[in-house]
Design an enzyme around this catalytic site. Structure first.
Site, PDB file in Angstrom:
ATOM      1  N   HIS A 345       0.817  -1.213   0.000  1.00 13.46           N
ATOM      2  CA  HIS A 345       0.000   0.000   0.000  1.00 13.46           C
ATOM      3  C   HIS A 345       0.852   1.264   0.000  1.00 13.46           C
ATOM      4  CE1 HIS A 345       0.657   1.160   4.251  1.00 13.46           C
ATOM      5  NE2 HIS A 345       0.598  -0.132   4.533  1.00 13.46           N
ATOM      6  N   CYS A 363       3.394  -4.578   6.590  1.00 15.93           N
ATOM      7  CA  CYS A 363       3.015  -4.384   5.199  1.00 15.93           C
ATOM      8  C   CYS A 363       4.216  -4.028   4.316  1.00 15.93           C
ATOM      9  CB  CYS A 363       1.963  -3.283   5.090  1.00 15.93           C
ATOM     10  SG  CYS A 363       0.371  -3.738   5.770  1.00 15.93           S
TER      11      CYS A 363
END
Length: 422
Positions: A345, A363
């Site tokens: 992301h 992430c």
């Protein structure tokens, strides 16, 4: 789970049978495109014929001296037959050339012969509490024939059902690593998986034989070939488990089906050593991006993952799992790669660390421009491989069909796997 590609030979009812090929950086909840494929405990039915149903010997179309032995199941007069019943037969002295099934109104029911010719499978689950009439004709090489008939009545709606989900949408295009993913709630116990797997059919064009493999909990089964799908492949899937006994007095809630395409070959590879993502399309490098992975207390996992979901904008909320230590943040261009909450992301706050230091909660952080490019160019099912983090991806934490070797993957089949596929 199907130990080998299970396909059906499509036939016209009452016509001659011709054998054709028939807690990470994000939340840990299923959401978006992936979870939208889930449908909970609905209603419907399907099951495999039971040997206890017996056999029915019907009239012959020639003389009593026709050298054919033919019996058919379900047995004549059999009641409470699962609505997934298949028309079974035992034949010697000839081969089955015609199968016909009619409902109580005399309407033809379409269906298909299994690839091995063992049974005939209706194209849809049968209706509950309905009487059906079936006839099967076998013919000798010289043209003599014998027909056996039977009538049976299906059971009523079951009291307990197993919810099912198919993570494949009809008409969609997916990445080359998209496994066929089927979900069961509650999970299917080992003793019941073979019967369920036998009703899960996948046909690939061009042909790429594959295998079903179950997670240890039995809540998911994956179907894949030995290598990634070829670009342009058509996947035709029928999960015909409506009414199939799934154990514990439960029956599958309904049949599910989808036909989808496989698109171009785009792969993302993330190396913790270089803090870089390399994107290739059809074997050529088309993009590189600096990344920041999970910090020491929240490491990213290493393994072969798949894009499962894409959200242009979402909110990561870990306060429900981490309490006061959690956070709630708006995120752009998020692509889920694990159920436990790891994503690729946009992370404008970590641009200064990208390519240098790991600061995320697990992430794959990339810059806003790289995140937007990735979001615009990826498909659900594109492979994402992360290496060098020291933390391993757990099987079942996402669509992990590619995170084990082929020899290990086939061990998860509930049905025997042909030597040619081992």
């Amino acid at each position: 789970m199907v130990g080998v590609r299970r396909s059906l030979v499509m036939v016209v009812v009452a016509a001659v049978l011709a054998p054709l090929a028939l807690s990470g950086c994000g939340d840990n909840k299923k959401s978006g495109a992936a979870s939208a494929a889930w449908v909970g405990n609905g209603a419907s039915a399907s099951a495999a014929p039971d040997a206890s149903q017996g056999a029915s010997q019907g009239p012959i179309t020639e003389s009593a001296n026709v050298p054919i032995e033919l019996t058919v199941t379900p047995a004549a007069g059999k009641k409470d037959v699962p609505t997934s019943a298949e028309i079974g037969f035992q034949v010697s002295g000839g081969k089955v050339t015609t199968v016909a099934l009619k409902d109580a109104a005399g309407k033809d029911v379409s269906g298909a012969l299994r690839e091995d010719g063992s049974t005939w499978v209706p194209a849809k689950t049968l209706k509950a509490k309905t009487t059906y009439a079936a006839s099967v004709t076998a013919t000798t090489d010289s043209g003599l024939s014998k027909t056996a008939t039977t009538t049976f009545t299906t059971m009523g709606a079951p009291g307990k059902k197993t919810g099912t989900g198919l993570y494949l949408f009809d008409g969609n295009t997916y990445g080359v690593a998209m496994p066929v993913v089927v979900e069961f709630s509650p999970g299917i116990k080992k003793a019941d998986r073979a019967a369920v797997e036998k009703r899960m059919f996948v046909t690939t064009t061009p042909a790429q034989p594959g295998v079903w493999s179950w997670t240890s909990s039995g809540t998911q089964a994956y179907y894949r070939a030995k290598e990634y799908w070829q670009t342009g492949t058509t996947l035709k899937v029928r999960i015909a488990v409506g009414g199939v006994p799934t154990g514990g007095g439960r029956y599958g809630d309904r049949d599910r089906a989808a036909t989808a395409k496989i698109g171009r070959d785009l792969e993302m590879k993330v190396d913790n050593a270089t803090k870089k993502m390399t994107v290739t399309q059809d074997g050529k490098v088309v993009r590189t991006a600096l990344v920041s992975l999970g910090r020491k207390s929240k490491p990213s996992v290493s393994g072969a993952m798949v894009v499962m979901d894409k959200l242009a904008e979402t909110v990561f909320d870990t306060t429900d799992t981490d309490g006061a230590a959690g956070y709630k943040t708006k995120i752009q261009y998020a692509q889920r790669i694990t159920w436990s909450g790891q994503y690729v992301h946009s992370a404008p706050w970590s641009v200064g660390s990208q390519g240098r230091t790991n600061v995320s909660h697990g992430c794959v952080n990339v810059s806003p421009s790289n995140a937007r490019w990735l979001f615009d160019n990826t498909l659900i099912g594109d492979p994402v491989t992360v290496t060098g983090t020291g933390s391993k991806l757990a099987y079942g934490d996402g669509w992990t069909a590619w995170n084990v070797s082929w020899s290990e993957f086939v061990k998860g089949s509930a049905l025997p796997v042909p030597d040619s596929l081992k």
